[in-house]
Enzyme design. Structure first.
Site, PDB file in Angstrom:
ATOM      1  N   HIS A 262       0.884  -1.236   0.172  1.00 61.86           N
ATOM      2  CA  HIS A 262       0.014   0.048  -0.176  1.00 61.86           C
ATOM      3  C   HIS A 262       0.778   1.454   0.073  1.00 61.86           C
ATOM      4  O   HIS A 262       0.705   2.279  -0.929  1.00 61.86           O
ATOM      5  CB  HIS A 262      -0.773   0.003   1.147  1.00 61.86           C
ATOM      6  CG  HIS A 262      -2.166   0.771   1.322  1.00 61.86           C
ATOM      7  ND1 HIS A 262      -3.222   0.250   1.145  1.00 61.86           N
ATOM      8  CD2 HIS A 262      -2.431   2.072   0.958  1.00 61.86           C
ATOM      9  CE1 HIS A 262      -4.383   0.936   0.953  1.00 61.86           C
ATOM     10  NE2 HIS A 262      -3.698   2.104   1.022  1.00 61.86           N
TER      11      HIS A 262
ATOM     12  N   GLU B  35      16.560 -17.770 -16.237  1.00 66.16           N
ATOM     13  CA  GLU B  35      17.266 -17.053 -14.916  1.00 66.16           C
ATOM     14  C   GLU B  35      18.360 -18.143 -14.285  1.00 66.16           C
ATOM     15  O   GLU B  35      19.191 -17.629 -13.720  1.00 66.16           O
ATOM     16  CB  GLU B  35      16.258 -16.545 -14.052  1.00 66.16           C
ATOM     17  CG  GLU B  35      15.395 -17.680 -13.511  1.00 66.16           C
ATOM     18  CD  GLU B  35      14.274 -17.083 -12.815  1.00 66.16           C
ATOM     19  OE1 GLU B  35      14.067 -15.714 -12.241  1.00 66.16           O
ATOM     20  OE2 GLU B  35      13.282 -17.732 -12.252  1.00 66.16           O
TER      21      GLU B  35
ATOM     22  N   ASP C 132      18.002 -12.587 -11.581  1.00 66.09           N
ATOM     23  CA  ASP C 132      18.726 -13.868 -11.080  1.00 66.09           C
ATOM     24  C   ASP C 132      19.730 -14.335 -12.037  1.00 66.09           C
ATOM     25  O   ASP C 132      20.679 -14.871 -11.697  1.00 66.09           O
ATOM     26  CB  ASP C 132      17.515 -15.030 -10.966  1.00 66.09           C
ATOM     27  CG  ASP C 132      16.793 -14.929  -9.634  1.00 66.09           C
ATOM     28  OD1 ASP C 132      17.492 -14.718  -8.545  1.00 66.09           O
ATOM     29  OD2 ASP C 132      15.329 -15.102  -9.798  1.00 66.09           O
TER      30      ASP C 132
ATOM     31  N   CYS D 137      12.224  -9.741 -18.432  1.00 61.76           N
ATOM     32  CA  CYS D 137      11.283  -9.055 -17.327  1.00 61.76           C
ATOM     33  C   CYS D 137      11.965  -8.775 -16.110  1.00 61.76           C
ATOM     34  O   CYS D 137      11.338  -8.518 -15.034  1.00 61.76           O
ATOM     35  CB  CYS D 137      10.271 -10.076 -17.089  1.00 61.76           C
ATOM     36  SG  CYS D 137      10.502 -11.631 -16.231  1.00 61.76           S
TER      37      CYS D 137
END
Ligand code: PEP
Ligand code: MG
Length: 574
Positions: A191, A432, A456, A503
């Site tokens: 949040h 990765e 990674d 990504c």
């Protein structure tokens, strides 16, 4: 000497200011009864406190109403909870009939709702528990006559240092007074991070021991881009900060106009831009300007809770994202637990080297029911949109075959049960782990697509823990060894006509994006905050030149040389 501390970069930007310790009120309520004959007086006290809490909320709401109507809605919602007739009735009854002390009655009545909401299969509803707790604590504080800790009371603009922030705290944040946020808990998707980003307040979260390490009033330099805080910065560090801040502000202003435009290089090469998501809730406004979701980190559904999310709950979360993206692709990654992400409810045995241990798919194979529940939810959600599925930490093709076998088994089960589910969906791998990167030629025959997890891949190729600041100089995404592997993966998948995305964070870094395009990557997925800037960089990039630069970097002898060369070569785009 200045101390440099690391946390998670959750909202970009820079700030310099004094530390302001903020500790939200935490009530300690004991079981107690009202003294005989005092029940009416207790109800009066409760009523008075409720009115006071309502007034506090109204003041906050009015202050925000014009400036930020969206955030003021959080406060209206809190008023509705506070004034809820059923809850009110329950509290009164507990005082009048059961002779509970007023605070105990409030604690008990709210507690029952909180437990109910937390047990709900609806993710959105479950997340409302934080609001219920927040209202409960405000009401109790008013009952005890303790004044609110007003974040706006600070005389001068401050850097807020807290263990965590409550929803109403973040709603009340004043951009003029709060220069930056540093918290001990949380990550880029909590949040606080979402609100900080929407207000353009730099934030570094998840900094363990921040309250102890950053003393009240201490001068802090917050770097929300790198996720660092410098305590008592030197004159030189301050000057460097000013330079970076000016650059950052200029770039942010200029980049914003690229957000709605398609991502195309200066010589006309189109690049697909995906979003990295870690929650189904509160999709960022940038979602309207991307080609889909390149990485949905589903493990966040599992974190910070004491139980596992069931099939229905996962179905609801995945469906929500798929619906929001309509015909655009949503790439869902199965859970990546282990490594730095631990699950209290799984009681995982401690490992000497968690990043090399039972992580992600490996853990799922050890506990197949975990993966099966998730795969069933994915397949069921798949009827709602354009779903792609990918597996993290694939080491070899045996992993992909086994995972695909489980996926097919789940599909058969669902069909037998007569539940609607997606038919053939593209199934890809995260690349990765170096072994599967080296084997990309064969992987490209069996996987429908690849998504390179450079975070990674870099740590595994260079044997440099991505979490350990002590080995930061070894952790180099622009090292020729990493670049060569990326080029190899892009080539192998390209030869099979299969898409490759990046990504990892490198894809959302303007320099990284430029180099990746040079290495043959045409799909990038990134955090919302990076989209505009990457589009801008691409618009200035010549893909042919990028290829030459990337080839030159691949031929260099060291990571440092390659990075320096690339920074210099692309300086005009950054
Ligand atoms: C990566 O490793 O680059 C990646 C995208 O996955 P995560 O950061 O979640 O490990
Ligand atoms: Mg990864």
């Amino acid at each position: 000497m200045a101390a440099i501390l690391s946390g998670i970069a959750a909202s970009p930007g820079y700030a310099l200011g004094p530390a302001f310790h903020y500790t939200p009120y935490q009530p300690a309520v004991c079981q107690s009864l009202v003294p005989p004959g005092q029940a009416e007086a207790s109800v009066d006290h409760y009523d008075m406190s409720r009115r006071a809490a309502r007034e506090e909320l109204e003041l906050l709401r009015l202050r925000l109403e014009k400036a930020d109507p969206e955030r003021s809605k959080i406060l209206s919602a809190h008023q509705s909870i506070l004034m809820d007739a059923v809850l009110d009735e329950e509290i009164r009854e507990k005082i009048l009939s059961d002779c509970y002390a007023a605070d105990w009655a409030v604690w008990q009545s709210f507690g029952a709702y909180i437990r109910r909401v937390e047990g709900s299969s609806d993710l959105l509803l479950r997340e409302r528990a934080a609001d219920l707790r927040d209202v409960r604590d405000r009401l109790l504080r008013c009952m005890y006559g303790i004044p609110p800790q007003d974040l706006t009371l600070a005389e001068e603009p401050v850097v807020l240092v807290a263990h965590d922030l409550l929803p109403s705290d973040t709603a009340a944040l004043d951009r003029e007074k709060v220069l930056a946020i540093v918290t001990e808990t949380g990550g880029p998707t909590c949040h606080s991070a979402i609100i900080a980003r929407s207000l353009h307040i730099p934030a570094v979260l998840g900094m363990e021991g921040a309250l102890e390490l950053l003393p009240r009033g201490g001068s802090l330099l917050v770097d929300g881009v790198e996720g660092q805080v410098i305590l008592d910065p030197s004159q030189e560090q301050r000057e460097e900060y000013r330079r970076r801040q000016q650059l950052f502000m200029g770039k942010t202003r200029e980049s914003a106009r690229f957000l709605p435009l398609p991502a195309v290089t200066a010589d006309g090469q189109g690049v697909q831009i995906g979003l990295n998501l870690a929650t189904a809730r509160q999709l960022p406004p940038e979602q309207a300007y991307v080609d889909g979701v390149g990485l949905f980190r589903t493990e966040f559904l599992y974190l910070e809770r004491d139980d596992l999310p069931g099939e229905e709950e996962q179905l609801a979360a995945y469906t929500q994202v798929l619906r929001a993206f309509g015909s655009r692709t949503v790439t869902l990654r199965t859970m990546d637990i282990g490594g730095d992400k631990q699950l209290p409810c799984l009681d995982l045995p401690p490992e000497e080297n968690p990043f090399l241990g039972s992580r992600a798919l490996r853990l799922c194979f050890e506990r197949p029911q975990l993966l099966k529940t998730q795969l069933r939810a994915c397949l069921r959600a798949g009827v709602e949109g354009n779903l792609r599925l990918m597996f993290p930490m694939v080491t070899g093709l045996e992993d992909l075959r086994r995972a695909k076998g489980m996926l097919n088994q789940c599909r058969l089960e669902l069909e037998r049960e007569g539940l609607p589910c997606a038919g053939e969906i593209p199934v890809g791998i995260m690349v990765e782990v170096p072994s599967i990167a080296v084997m990309a030629d064969l992987a490209a025959r069996e996987a429908d697509f690849a998504s390179i997890g450079t975070n990674d891949l870099t740590q595994y190729v260079l044997a440099a823990d991505r979490m350990n600041p002590a080995v930061r100089q070894y952790y180099r995404p622009f090292h020729p060894a990493v670049l060569r592997l990326i080029a190899h993966i892009a080539r192998c998948f390209g030869e099979q006509g299969k898409p490759v995305c990046v990504c990892g964070e490198m894809g959302g870094d303007p320099l990284g994006a430029a180099v990746l395009v040079g290495l043959g990557i045409r799909h990038l997925s990134m955090n919302a905050a990076s989209v505009a800037q990457v589009k801008r960089t691409l618009s200035l990039l010549d893909a042919g030149e990028a290829r030459q630069a990337a080839e030159a970097a691949c031929a260099m002898a060291t990571g440092e040389e390659a990075e320096l060369y690339l920074r210099k070569r692309f300086a005009n785009l950054l």
